[in-house]
Scaffold this active site. Structure first.
Site, PDB file in Angstrom:
ATOM      1  N   ARG A 156      39.944  39.534  55.138  1.00 52.20           N
ATOM      2  CA  ARG A 156      40.404  38.634  54.104  1.00 52.20           C
ATOM      3  C   ARG A 156      41.798  38.359  54.687  1.00 52.20           C
ATOM      4  NH1 ARG A 156      39.465  39.149  49.072  1.00 52.20           N
ATOM      5  NH2 ARG A 156      38.234  40.937  48.995  1.00 52.20           N
TER       6      ARG A 156
ATOM      7  N   ARG B 251      34.858  39.476  32.696  1.00 52.37           N
ATOM      8  CA  ARG B 251      35.152  40.312  33.716  1.00 52.37           C
ATOM      9  C   ARG B 251      36.673  40.711  33.444  1.00 52.37           C
ATOM     10  NH1 ARG B 251      33.851  38.695  39.591  1.00 52.37           N
ATOM     11  NH2 ARG B 251      35.975  39.359  40.044  1.00 52.37           N
TER      12      ARG B 251
ATOM     13  N   LYS C 289      31.846  32.852  45.925  1.00 48.89           N
ATOM     14  CA  LYS C 289      31.446  33.570  47.374  1.00 48.89           C
ATOM     15  C   LYS C 289      30.285  34.593  46.877  1.00 48.89           C
ATOM     16  CE  LYS C 289      35.515  35.347  48.369  1.00 48.89           C
ATOM     17  NZ  LYS C 289      36.162  34.841  47.149  1.00 48.89           N
TER      18      LYS C 289
ATOM     19  N   ARG D 202      34.386  32.595  33.021  1.00 49.62           N
ATOM     20  CA  ARG D 202      33.236  33.506  33.509  1.00 49.62           C
ATOM     21  C   ARG D 202      32.866  34.736  32.644  1.00 49.62           C
ATOM     22  NH1 ARG D 202      33.575  34.841  39.900  1.00 49.62           N
ATOM     23  NH2 ARG D 202      35.611  35.649  39.313  1.00 49.62           N
TER      24      ARG D 202
ATOM     25  N   ARG E 240      45.827  36.433  43.095  1.00 49.98           N
ATOM     26  CA  ARG E 240      45.051  36.620  44.040  1.00 49.98           C
ATOM     27  C   ARG E 240      44.810  35.323  44.849  1.00 49.98           C
ATOM     28  NH1 ARG E 240      40.115  40.824  43.747  1.00 49.98           N
ATOM     29  NH2 ARG E 240      41.335  42.706  43.190  1.00 49.98           N
TER      30      ARG E 240
END
Ligand SMILES: [Zn+2]
Length: 221
Positions: free
Chosen positions: A88, A158, A13, A127, A169
């Protein structure tokens, strides 16, 4: 043009939001970046949000919706906007529809990025992100300590990227955000986009759906 970007964690996103913003000249809101900025600057909002974010939770609607309304007021006069991280969940989607109606404008599209769970998990594990400008890349192209190609900051894994966090999540996405996607589908505003390809392929699909297959594809984000 007014767009919301929806999708599970690690579906891209942020990347697609920044790209749409650059391609179409839209204001871009990453709710995550906005909140981190407020926390870093110790604003009243940041002080209220910090303990909630530190627990890995999302902000309640009574904090989040006013922030969004404030941002929209500041950014709605230009060519439009793209929202990443809002709405959300259903009360937020209803809040946004109410805001649009009150301001006599409409949402052009809700873009839902779709990718299988295993693919998202793999991306999460691989990532690496720049703490300076939030540009993100994947191992092995980018490793911890490599300099960010955008701003020169050393990249890092991250801190919210461990697997457990991803799984919770993703569950939250299924429970709370999938109903939002269904809501936009029902009201004829949804564009579903397969997001398993490269970021360039995904961007091209989004732009073609928006009827903007233009030279902006050359923009590197
Ligand atoms: Zn950077």
């Amino acid at each position: 043009m007014r767009i919301v970007l929806l999708g599970p964690p690690a579906s891209g996103k942020g990347t697609q939001g920044r790209r749409l913003s650059a391609s179409l000249g839209l204001a871009y809101l990453s709710t995550g970046a906005l909140l981190r900025e407020n926390v870093a600057n110790r604003t009243p909002l940041g002080l209220a949000a910090a303990p909630i974010l530190a627990r890995g939770e999302y902000l309640p609607d009574d904090l989040m919706c006013p922030i969004l309304a404030d941002w929209l007021v500041k950014h709605d006069s230009g060519p439009g906007w793209v929202l990443d991280g809002f709405p959300r969940r259903m009360p937020q989607a209803e809040f946004l529809d109410q805001w649009l109606a009150e301001n006599g404008v409409k949402l052009d599209a809700a873009v839902a990025l779709e990718a299988p769970f295993d693919e998202l998990l793999r991306r999460t594990r691989e990532r690496v992100e720049c703490p300076g400008c939030r540009w993100s890349g994947q191992r092995p192209e980018l490793s911890e300590g490599d300099l960010c190609p955008k701003c020169g900051h050393p990249a890092a894994a991250r801190d919210d990227d461990h697997e457990e966090n991803f799984r919770s999540r993703h569950t939250e996405f299924t429970d709370l955000t999938v109903p939002v996607i269904d809501f936009y589908q029902t009201s004829g505003r949804l564009i579903s986009v397969p997001a398993s390809g490269t970021k360039h392929e995904t961007a091209a699909i989004i732009l073609s759906h928006l009827n903007r297959p233009d030279s902006s594809l050359k923009i590197e984000i």
